[in-house]
Design an enzyme around this catalytic site. Structure first.
Site, short mmCIF file in Angstrom:
data_model
loop_
_atom_site.label_atom_id
_atom_site.label_comp_id
_atom_site.label_asym_id
_atom_site.label_seq_id
_atom_site.Cartn_x
_atom_site.Cartn_y
_atom_site.Cartn_z
N SER A 1 71.12 -133.20 -9.15
CA SER A 1 71.81 -134.60 -8.89
C SER A 1 73.25 -134.50 -8.96
O SER A 1 73.79 -133.33 -9.29
CB SER A 1 71.35 -135.12 -10.32
OG SER A 1 71.90 -136.53 -10.25
N TYR B 1 69.57 -137.99 -18.66
CA TYR B 1 69.36 -137.54 -17.30
C TYR B 1 70.21 -136.59 -16.96
O TYR B 1 69.82 -135.68 -16.35
CB TYR B 1 69.19 -138.85 -16.38
CG TYR B 1 68.93 -138.50 -14.88
CD1 TYR B 1 69.80 -138.25 -14.17
CD2 TYR B 1 67.49 -138.69 -14.39
CE1 TYR B 1 69.78 -138.04 -12.92
CE2 TYR B 1 67.33 -138.24 -13.13
CZ TYR B 1 68.38 -137.98 -12.24
OH TYR B 1 68.17 -137.82 -11.03
P1 NAP Z 1 60.13 -140.97 -7.66
O1 NAP Z 1 60.04 -141.73 -6.41
O2 NAP Z 1 60.10 -141.66 -8.95
O3 NAP Z 1 59.23 -139.68 -7.71
C1 NAP Z 1 59.14 -138.94 -8.71
C2 NAP Z 1 57.89 -137.86 -8.61
O4 NAP Z 1 57.70 -136.72 -9.79
C3 NAP Z 1 56.50 -138.74 -8.46
O5 NAP Z 1 55.93 -137.97 -7.43
C4 NAP Z 1 55.90 -138.53 -9.79
O6 NAP Z 1 54.44 -138.49 -9.74
C5 NAP Z 1 56.50 -137.09 -10.12
N1 NAP Z 1 56.30 -136.79 -11.65
C6 NAP Z 1 57.04 -137.54 -12.71
N2 NAP Z 1 56.85 -137.14 -13.67
C7 NAP Z 1 55.95 -135.78 -13.75
C8 NAP Z 1 55.41 -134.96 -14.51
N3 NAP Z 1 55.84 -135.07 -15.61
N4 NAP Z 1 54.44 -133.86 -13.98
C9 NAP Z 1 54.42 -133.96 -12.51
N5 NAP Z 1 54.97 -134.98 -11.67
C10 NAP Z 1 55.86 -135.72 -12.24
O7 NAP Z 1 61.69 -140.17 -7.86
P2 NAP Z 1 62.43 -139.50 -6.58
O8 NAP Z 1 63.77 -140.45 -6.42
O9 NAP Z 1 61.82 -139.04 -5.60
O10 NAP Z 1 63.23 -138.13 -7.36
C11 NAP Z 1 62.61 -137.24 -7.07
C12 NAP Z 1 63.81 -135.99 -7.73
O11 NAP Z 1 64.82 -136.10 -7.14
C13 NAP Z 1 63.71 -136.18 -9.17
O12 NAP Z 1 64.13 -134.76 -9.73
C14 NAP Z 1 65.14 -137.02 -9.40
O13 NAP Z 1 65.81 -136.82 -10.60
C15 NAP Z 1 65.78 -136.21 -8.08
N6 NAP Z 1 66.91 -137.13 -7.50
C16 NAP Z 1 66.76 -138.42 -7.03
C17 NAP Z 1 67.74 -139.04 -6.57
C18 NAP Z 1 67.32 -140.39 -5.83
O14 NAP Z 1 68.47 -140.98 -5.33
N7 NAP Z 1 66.40 -140.90 -5.64
C19 NAP Z 1 69.01 -138.34 -6.40
C20 NAP Z 1 69.19 -137.18 -6.94
C21 NAP Z 1 68.13 -136.59 -7.45
P3 NAP Z 1 53.56 -139.41 -10.95
O15 NAP Z 1 54.16 -140.57 -11.57
O16 NAP Z 1 52.49 -139.70 -10.25
O17 NAP Z 1 53.71 -137.99 -12.00
C1 GCO Z 2 71.36 -143.49 -11.64
C2 GCO Z 2 70.40 -142.96 -10.56
C3 GCO Z 2 70.98 -141.60 -10.29
C4 GCO Z 2 70.25 -140.77 -9.17
C5 GCO Z 2 70.49 -139.63 -8.87
C6 GCO Z 2 72.28 -139.25 -8.32
O1 GCO Z 2 70.82 -144.21 -12.46
O2 GCO Z 2 72.67 -143.53 -11.35
O3 GCO Z 2 69.02 -142.66 -11.01
O4 GCO Z 2 71.07 -140.64 -11.38
O5 GCO Z 2 68.89 -140.81 -9.50
O6 GCO Z 2 70.56 -138.72 -9.72
O7 GCO Z 2 72.26 -138.14 -7.84
#
Ligand code: NAP
Ligand code: GCO
Length: 259
Positions: free
Chosen positions: A150, A163
């Site tokens: 992230s 986080y």
């Molecule tokens: P999301 O839409 O909330 O999806 C999260 C996924 O993780 C869901 O499939 C959820 O399914 C699963 N999950 C949660 N807890 C789990 C567990 N204990 N065991 C197995 N599966 C689990 O979030 P997202 O935005 O796609 O994020 C995916 C990854 O990208 C995360 O690591 C997040 O920190 C990272 N990320 C996101 C962003 C962003 O801007 N969206 C930016 C940087 C990094 P269930 O709830 O059914 O378990």
């Molecule tokens: C927040 C967001 C971010 C994104 C992501 C950015 O609250 O600022 O959740 O943490 O999820 O990790 O890279």
């Protein structure tokens, strides 16, 4: 003379890829991309309904896919899952540790339960799943592990301390694993997404002030499209990155390059 086809380096045909937390969001989009690049896909999440629908969607697109519900924080669930997946599909060649959650609260209000849940899912989950999958990879002397980091692997933002700590730890887990597993021809790298609209961030996008702040803070002037992570995921999952180890590639529209 035989033509040289460098794009073959990105072909994932014959590979098995497990993407944790891929029933929706970024994980699902990356899994779909790896599937269209030729890999057999294993989706994961805790909610069977969401996950089964996601598997159905991939199959409708002609991707060989299955789903396996397990909680990445539960060591025994992870062990059994990996054993059963490898029993059914063969050894896992590519692991994307993507499962993650977000809990937002002012630092002084965070309770221990919140802290532990975020650290367990975002950091310990990657450790447990990697450990189980890497056992087979070290025997075969081949494997790709990608940790979804992230912007918070590098910088902080108010109200998301657990986080940020977890994602900072995930960056160093990536490097530490890369150092130890490199001799087995296992490459461990990370992807650091900027801001993308998913279940995790939709409430931020819906806040006009936050939305405007992100657009100002991002040189690209916009939020990312999850599809824009697929190329980097395929790259790090493929032979095109065989001499890349311990790196985090930030797909952030330039946020980390700017003051
Ligand atoms: P999301 O839409 O909330 O999806 C999260 C996924 O993780 C869901 O499939 C959820 O399914 C699963 N999950 C949660 N807890 C789990 C567990 N204990 N065991 C197995 N599966 C689990 O979030 P997202 O935005 O796609 O994020 C995916 C990854 O990208 C995360 O690591 C997040 O920190 C990272 N990320 C996101 C962003 C962003 O801007 N969206 C930016 C940087 C990094 P269930 O709830 O059914 O378990
Ligand atoms: C927040 C967001 C971010 C994104 C992501 C950015 O609250 O600022 O959740 O943490 O999820 O990790 O890279």
């Amino acid at each position: 003379m035989k033509r040289y086809h460098p794009l073959i380096l990105f072909d994932l045909s014959g590979k098995v890829a497990l993407i944790t937390g891929s029933s929706r969001g970024l994980g699902y989009v990356m899994a779909r991309g790896l599937g269209h690049a030729g890999a057999k896909i294993v989706l994961n999440g805790r909610n069977p309904e969401t996950m089964n629908k996601a598997v159905e969607n991939l199959r409708e697109e002609g991707i060989y896919s299955m789903g396996y519900c397990f909680d990445v924080t539960k060591k025994d669930e992870v062990r059994v899952a990996i054993e059963e997946i490898e029993g059914e599909l063969g050894k896992i060649d590519i692991l994307i540790n993507n499962a993650g959650i977000q809990k937002r609260a002012p630092f002084i209000d965070i309770d221990e339960v919140q802290w532990q849940e975020v650290l367990n899912i975002n950091l310990k989950g990657a450790f447990l799943t990697s450990q189980q999958v890497a056992r087979g990879m070290t025997v075969r002397k081949s494997g790709k592990i990608i940790n979804i980091c992230s912007l918070m692997s590098e910088v902080g933002r108010a109200t998301i301390v657990p986080y940020t700590v977890a994602k900072g730890g995930l960056k160093m887990l990536t490097r530490a694993m890369a150092v130890e597993l490199g001799k087995y021809n296992i490459q461990v790298n990370g992807i650091g997404p900027g801001y993308f609209v998913t279940e995790m961030t939709k409430n931020l996008k819906e806040d006009p002030r936050f939305d405007e702040w992100i657009k100002q803070r991002t040189p690209a002037g916009r939020w990312g499209d999850p599809e824009e992570l697929v190329g980097t995921a395929i790259f790090l999952a493929s032979s095109a990155s065989d001499f890349i180890n311990g790196q985090i590639i930030y797909v952030d529209g330039g946020v980390l390059a700017s003051l």
